[in-house]
Motif scaffolding. Sequence first.
Motif, PDB file in Angstrom:
ATOM      1  N   CYS A 196       0.991  -1.241   0.063  1.00  0.00           N
ATOM      2  CA  CYS A 196       0.130   0.071   0.103  1.00  0.00           C
ATOM      3  C   CYS A 196       0.886   1.229   0.027  1.00  0.00           C
ATOM      4  CB  CYS A 196      -0.948   0.005   1.331  1.00  0.00           C
ATOM      5  SG  CYS A 196      -0.010   0.345   2.768  1.00  0.00           S
ATOM      6  N   ASN A 197       0.236   2.345  -0.359  1.00  0.00           N
ATOM      7  CA  ASN A 197       1.113   3.655  -0.217  1.00  0.00           C
ATOM      8  C   ASN A 197       0.224   4.685  -0.035  1.00  0.00           C
ATOM      9  OD1 ASN A 197       0.200   4.997  -2.823  1.00  0.00           O
ATOM     10  ND2 ASN A 197       1.575   3.309  -3.733  1.00  0.00           N
ATOM     11  N   LYS A 198       0.833   5.899   0.346  1.00  0.00           N
ATOM     12  CA  LYS A 198      -0.284   7.016   0.719  1.00  0.00           C
ATOM     13  C   LYS A 198      -1.053   7.705  -0.250  1.00  0.00           C
ATOM     14  CE  LYS A 198      -0.886  10.240   3.997  1.00  0.00           C
ATOM     15  NZ  LYS A 198      -1.612  10.196   5.084  1.00  0.00           N
ATOM     16  N   ASN A 199      -0.740   7.384  -1.698  1.00  0.00           N
ATOM     17  CA  ASN A 199      -1.062   8.289  -2.816  1.00  0.00           C
ATOM     18  C   ASN A 199      -2.327   7.186  -3.452  1.00  0.00           C
ATOM     19  OD1 ASN A 199       1.334   9.020  -2.225  1.00  0.00           O
ATOM     20  ND2 ASN A 199       0.613  10.528  -3.600  1.00  0.00           N
ATOM     21  N   THR A 200      -2.682   6.084  -2.648  1.00  0.00           N
ATOM     22  CA  THR A 200      -3.398   4.914  -3.633  1.00  0.00           C
ATOM     23  C   THR A 200      -4.646   4.467  -2.795  1.00  0.00           C
ATOM     24  OG1 THR A 200      -1.184   4.359  -4.858  1.00  0.00           O
ATOM     25  CG2 THR A 200      -3.418   2.783  -4.940  1.00  0.00           C
ATOM     26  N   PHE A 201      -5.775   4.171  -3.323  1.00  0.00           N
ATOM     27  CA  PHE A 201      -6.878   3.885  -2.877  1.00  0.00           C
ATOM     28  C   PHE A 201      -7.402   2.653  -3.934  1.00  0.00           C
ATOM     29  CE2 PHE A 201      -6.100   8.176  -1.855  1.00  0.00           C
ATOM     30  CZ  PHE A 201      -6.310   8.279  -0.469  1.00  0.00           C
ATOM     31  N   ARG A 202      -8.107   1.878  -3.028  1.00  0.00           N
ATOM     32  CA  ARG A 202      -8.833   0.310  -3.821  1.00  0.00           C
ATOM     33  C   ARG A 202     -10.305   0.372  -3.548  1.00  0.00           C
ATOM     34  NH1 ARG A 202      -7.737  -5.247  -3.423  1.00  0.00           N
ATOM     35  NH2 ARG A 202      -6.990  -4.933  -1.335  1.00  0.00           N
ATOM     36  N   TRP A 203     -10.955   0.250  -4.718  1.00  0.00           N
ATOM     37  CA  TRP A 203     -12.561   0.306  -4.497  1.00  0.00           C
ATOM     38  C   TRP A 203     -12.948  -1.335  -4.092  1.00  0.00           C
ATOM     39  CZ3 TRP A 203     -16.646  -1.513  -7.342  1.00  0.00           C
ATOM     40  CH2 TRP A 203     -18.075  -1.278  -7.049  1.00  0.00           C
ATOM     41  N   PRO A 204     -12.714  -2.222  -4.936  1.00  0.00           N
ATOM     42  CA  PRO A 204     -13.130  -3.532  -4.655  1.00  0.00           C
ATOM     43  C   PRO A 204     -12.588  -4.012  -3.283  1.00  0.00           C
ATOM     44  CG  PRO A 204     -11.912  -3.595  -6.664  1.00  0.00           C
ATOM     45  CD  PRO A 204     -11.757  -2.321  -6.049  1.00  0.00           C
ATOM     46  N   VAL A 205     -13.204  -5.077  -2.868  1.00  0.00           N
ATOM     47  CA  VAL A 205     -12.806  -5.551  -1.454  1.00  0.00           C
ATOM     48  C   VAL A 205     -11.545  -6.429  -1.622  1.00  0.00           C
ATOM     49  CG1 VAL A 205     -15.204  -5.627  -0.625  1.00  0.00           C
ATOM     50  CG2 VAL A 205     -14.128  -7.873  -1.685  1.00  0.00           C
ATOM     51  N   ALA A 206     -10.977  -6.869  -0.582  1.00  0.00           N
ATOM     52  CA  ALA A 206      -9.572  -7.617  -0.636  1.00  0.00           C
ATOM     53  C   ALA A 206     -10.164  -9.157  -0.695  1.00  0.00           C
ATOM     54  CB  ALA A 206      -8.740  -7.507   0.478  1.00  0.00           C
ATOM     55  N   THR A 207      -9.370 -10.178  -0.925  1.00  0.00           N
ATOM     56  CA  THR A 207      -9.958 -11.624  -0.770  1.00  0.00           C
ATOM     57  C   THR A 207     -10.503 -11.952   0.515  1.00  0.00           C
ATOM     58  OG1 THR A 207      -7.555 -12.442  -0.225  1.00  0.00           O
ATOM     59  CG2 THR A 207      -8.350 -12.335  -2.654  1.00  0.00           C
ATOM     60  N   PRO A 229     -22.244   2.873  -5.337  1.00  0.00           N
ATOM     61  CA  PRO A 229     -23.132   1.849  -6.088  1.00  0.00           C
ATOM     62  C   PRO A 229     -23.640   0.835  -5.104  1.00  0.00           C
ATOM     63  CG  PRO A 229     -21.208   2.474  -7.250  1.00  0.00           C
ATOM     64  CD  PRO A 229     -20.956   3.030  -5.920  1.00  0.00           C
ATOM     65  N   THR A 230     -22.911   0.590  -4.051  1.00  0.00           N
ATOM     66  CA  THR A 230     -23.235  -0.523  -3.021  1.00  0.00           C
ATOM     67  C   THR A 230     -23.920  -0.155  -1.818  1.00  0.00           C
ATOM     68  OG1 THR A 230     -21.071  -0.760  -2.005  1.00  0.00           O
ATOM     69  CG2 THR A 230     -21.242  -1.964  -3.975  1.00  0.00           C
ATOM     70  N   GLY A 231     -24.448   1.377  -1.953  1.00  0.00           N
ATOM     71  CA  GLY A 231     -24.896   1.718  -0.546  1.00  0.00           C
ATOM     72  C   GLY A 231     -23.745   2.749   0.167  1.00  0.00           C
ATOM     73  N   LEU A 232     -23.956   3.010   1.333  1.00  0.00           N
ATOM     74  CA  LEU A 232     -22.948   3.896   1.968  1.00  0.00           C
ATOM     75  C   LEU A 232     -21.386   3.174   1.791  1.00  0.00           C
ATOM     76  CD1 LEU A 232     -22.853   6.693   3.245  1.00  0.00           C
ATOM     77  CD2 LEU A 232     -22.880   5.451   5.479  1.00  0.00           C
ATOM     78  N   GLU A 233     -20.766   3.898   1.310  1.00  0.00           N
ATOM     79  CA  GLU A 233     -19.186   3.622   1.215  1.00  0.00           C
ATOM     80  C   GLU A 233     -18.141   4.520   1.878  1.00  0.00           C
ATOM     81  OE1 GLU A 233     -18.387   3.008  -3.135  1.00  0.00           O
ATOM     82  OE2 GLU A 233     -20.028   1.308  -3.257  1.00  0.00           O
ATOM     83  N   LYS A 234     -17.275   3.954   2.444  1.00  0.00           N
ATOM     84  CA  LYS A 234     -16.517   4.639   3.196  1.00  0.00           C
ATOM     85  C   LYS A 234     -14.859   4.462   2.905  1.00  0.00           C
ATOM     86  CE  LYS A 234     -15.687   6.628   7.850  1.00  0.00           C
ATOM     87  NZ  LYS A 234     -15.539   6.337   9.265  1.00  0.00           N
ATOM     88  N   VAL A 235     -13.957   5.533   2.838  1.00  0.00           N
ATOM     89  CA  VAL A 235     -12.647   5.206   2.683  1.00  0.00           C
ATOM     90  C   VAL A 235     -11.793   5.072   3.890  1.00  0.00           C
ATOM     91  CG1 VAL A 235     -10.725   5.775   1.544  1.00  0.00           C
ATOM     92  CG2 VAL A 235     -12.961   6.295   0.531  1.00  0.00           C
ATOM     93  N   ARG A 236     -11.393   3.758   4.250  1.00  0.00           N
ATOM     94  CA  ARG A 236     -10.620   3.824   5.544  1.00  0.00           C
ATOM     95  C   ARG A 236      -9.230   4.531   5.548  1.00  0.00           C
ATOM     96  NH1 ARG A 236     -10.505  -2.325   8.271  1.00  0.00           N
ATOM     97  NH2 ARG A 236      -9.174  -2.729   6.514  1.00  0.00           N
ATOM     98  N   ALA A 237      -8.973   5.290   6.599  1.00  0.00           N
ATOM     99  CA  ALA A 237      -7.648   6.156   6.432  1.00  0.00           C
ATOM    100  C   ALA A 237      -6.597   5.307   6.673  1.00  0.00           C
ATOM    101  CB  ALA A 237      -7.852   7.084   7.519  1.00  0.00           C
ATOM    102  N   GLU A 238      -6.703   4.164   7.238  1.00  0.00           N
ATOM    103  CA  GLU A 238      -5.586   3.385   7.818  1.00  0.00           C
ATOM    104  C   GLU A 238      -4.792   2.654   6.569  1.00  0.00           C
ATOM    105  OE1 GLU A 238      -8.312   3.577   9.473  1.00  0.00           O
ATOM    106  OE2 GLU A 238      -8.136   3.485  11.333  1.00  0.00           O
ATOM    107  N   ASP A 239      -5.689   2.149   5.695  1.00  0.00           N
ATOM    108  CA  ASP A 239      -4.974   1.406   4.376  1.00  0.00           C
ATOM    109  C   ASP A 239      -5.795   1.804   3.189  1.00  0.00           C
ATOM    110  OD1 ASP A 239      -7.630   0.272   4.769  1.00  0.00           O
ATOM    111  OD2 ASP A 239      -7.239  -1.714   4.931  1.00  0.00           O
ATOM    112  N   HIS A 240      -6.459   2.938   3.140  1.00  0.00           N
ATOM    113  CA  HIS A 240      -7.066   3.393   1.865  1.00  0.00           C
ATOM    114  C   HIS A 240      -7.933   2.423   1.291  1.00  0.00           C
ATOM    115  CE1 HIS A 240      -3.806   6.682   1.468  1.00  0.00           C
ATOM    116  NE2 HIS A 240      -4.658   6.892   2.635  1.00  0.00           N
TER     117      HIS A 240
END
Lengths: 398, 318
Positions: free
Chosen positions: A136-147, A344-355
Amino acid sequence: MRTRREILAAAAVGVAAPALLRQAWAQQDAIEVGSLVSLSGTFANIGEQVDIGSKVAFEYYKTAAGKPLRYVQLDDQGDPGRAVRLTQDAMRDRGIRFFMNCTNSAIALAVAKEAASGGGVYINQAGADEMTGSLCNKNTFRWPVATYSAVNTTVRPFMKQFPDAKKWYTITGQYVFGDSLLKNLKDVLGEVGGQHIGNSYHSLSDREYSGFITAAIAAQPDVLCICNFGSQTIDVLRQAVSFGMKRNTKILVVWSTGLDQFQSLGPDICEGVYFGANYWHGVDAPGNRLLTGVIKAKLKVTPSYLLTAGWACTQATVEALNKAGTTDVPAVIKAFEGLSYEGPTGLEKVRAEDHQVLKDYYLLLGKPKARMRDKDDYVDVVSAEKAFLSPDKTGCKL
Amino acid sequence: MMPNEALRFPNGTTIAIAAILVTMPWILPSLTLACEIVVVSTGALSCTLLLGSVGLLSFGQGLYFGLGAYVCATLIRDFGMTALPATITAVVAGGLLAAIAGLLIVRRQGVYFVMLTLAFAQMGFFLALAFPKLTGGENGFGNVPRTTVAFGQLPLSHPIVLYALLALLCFVAFALVQRIIASPFGTVLNSIRQNESRSEALGYDVRRFKLAAVTIAGGLAALAGAMNTLMLSFVPLSAVDVETSERLLIAALIGGVGSPLGALVGASVLSAMSDFLSPIWPRWSTIVAVLLIVTVLFLRDGLLGLGRLLGGAVRSER
């Protein structure tokens, strides 16, 4: 007859044209967003859909942070090396700082590093756990879930519904993504009292799976669990059904892309099969109503996961820019962290700790053709849950 | 047939290569495109050497390209090496692997040789996939830092320094191949290409010469792989797949295998087409296929041969 001077003047204008155009673009003060999509090469079928989804979102949102948005298509041809090159060019030559999309994890991981080192912001649809884990890095975010999320939000509700389905056999793609699904599955089975009785690995290039399926049948499992992605999911499932596995075994596909895969498989194969998915168009949520309305009005189709993934990354970027009110990269990153919006899936929130975008993952069940209300109504939603590794366990250090 | 001018070194081609490498960053719209051309042309050069000098068609240069890329990346990321020593080690590793594989491959000729090179390339790809802890698997080998050229001097984070290093390595590779072609060793390779049985009858140990050529070509492909790592700071799994082998071979064939310059021409055309045409037409690779068919059917010496033909026609008209 043209004079020599006229010809020289015309040539000078021709040479200077790209620079003049670049200046003109800059003067318009638009926010340029680079979109990494594979429009040629192996992943063109994925890239085209993501590209369309993003373009529709750009046409819908039009502005962010008070400035017009401009979509800059970057065709990576499915090659991570080319994606890195295009990102470098976009940052150096056009001053682009905002990037989104990818058609596979390798591209996303490579671009994420480039975006970070060049001081950009990047949101993508990578499946690899490393995106919000060790890489992970400070500048990158990910929309789908992890495995982890995909397995926990499908296997646990499935086991609640079928507590006697103890014996599980897996067919797994022998690559990092498949192995991550398998590892998480074994962990969950251990916790809920299931038994992993066997696994068949297939390679990235396999297209014929009858050997793996006969091995699975011989093991007499209660559940056949498919841990791979893309067209290989379709091929494994199609062959398992044609071998009659649906008759006395339940089938769970942990990671599917939803509608487009169901359309390839057809309702007869989908019926009675459980699928995990990042998105389903039938979910009743304000963000999804907006998305399906716009997509249906523009394209006259029901949104698939890939169209939605393109839309979702655009939406998140627009929401973060609006919240920041500026294009200043550190401010936009700060705005992203903790950002909450109707996605698109309801209320979505970006987690600050891992983006990681915290969003629902769905367990879907294929319904009989007779019960389909329209041509795209392939499944019922069995459950919609959020289950994410706690930030201290993802391995992400921002 | 190898032109006579090729038997001199340095010659006009050496100057042409140097001139192209120096001017490319100013001619092309992007420096990264220039870097890519330099990398691909070095890889294509390994195919040019094998096919143009010895008549060996290899579908397996991607294996050495990938090995060079992974070795260079590992040495920089995990052992803190700088670019030059990492690249040199990668070249040695590529040459060694090619020598080992070559011991088996050169035992066969024609289509069997081609199939063996393909089999080794496939094996390399699956090994890379099977050992994700070493290679990163399908996610690629990431987090390679932008190091310096050597001794902590000249950081590669500066685009011009990066291009200068890649262009210098590329020029050294081209000069080496030209020197080989112009040497007595190169003359023997050429005689093997023209008539293998007669060369054997003359007392040359054909297998040993072929093995030497395969080893050098492996080292060149590994050099290109290492250069690719320096350019991207990342090794995608595609670096070691069969498509990379195909791409290098197609670049060599389109440019023309009669001269090392052909590799540079082919790589330039292929990379520039991919850059300029893909935004216009997603199915642009159809044009590459047509170009390859035309080259194979009508332009035995590739685009370089066409250039020479046109140049000759203009001169004779004067």
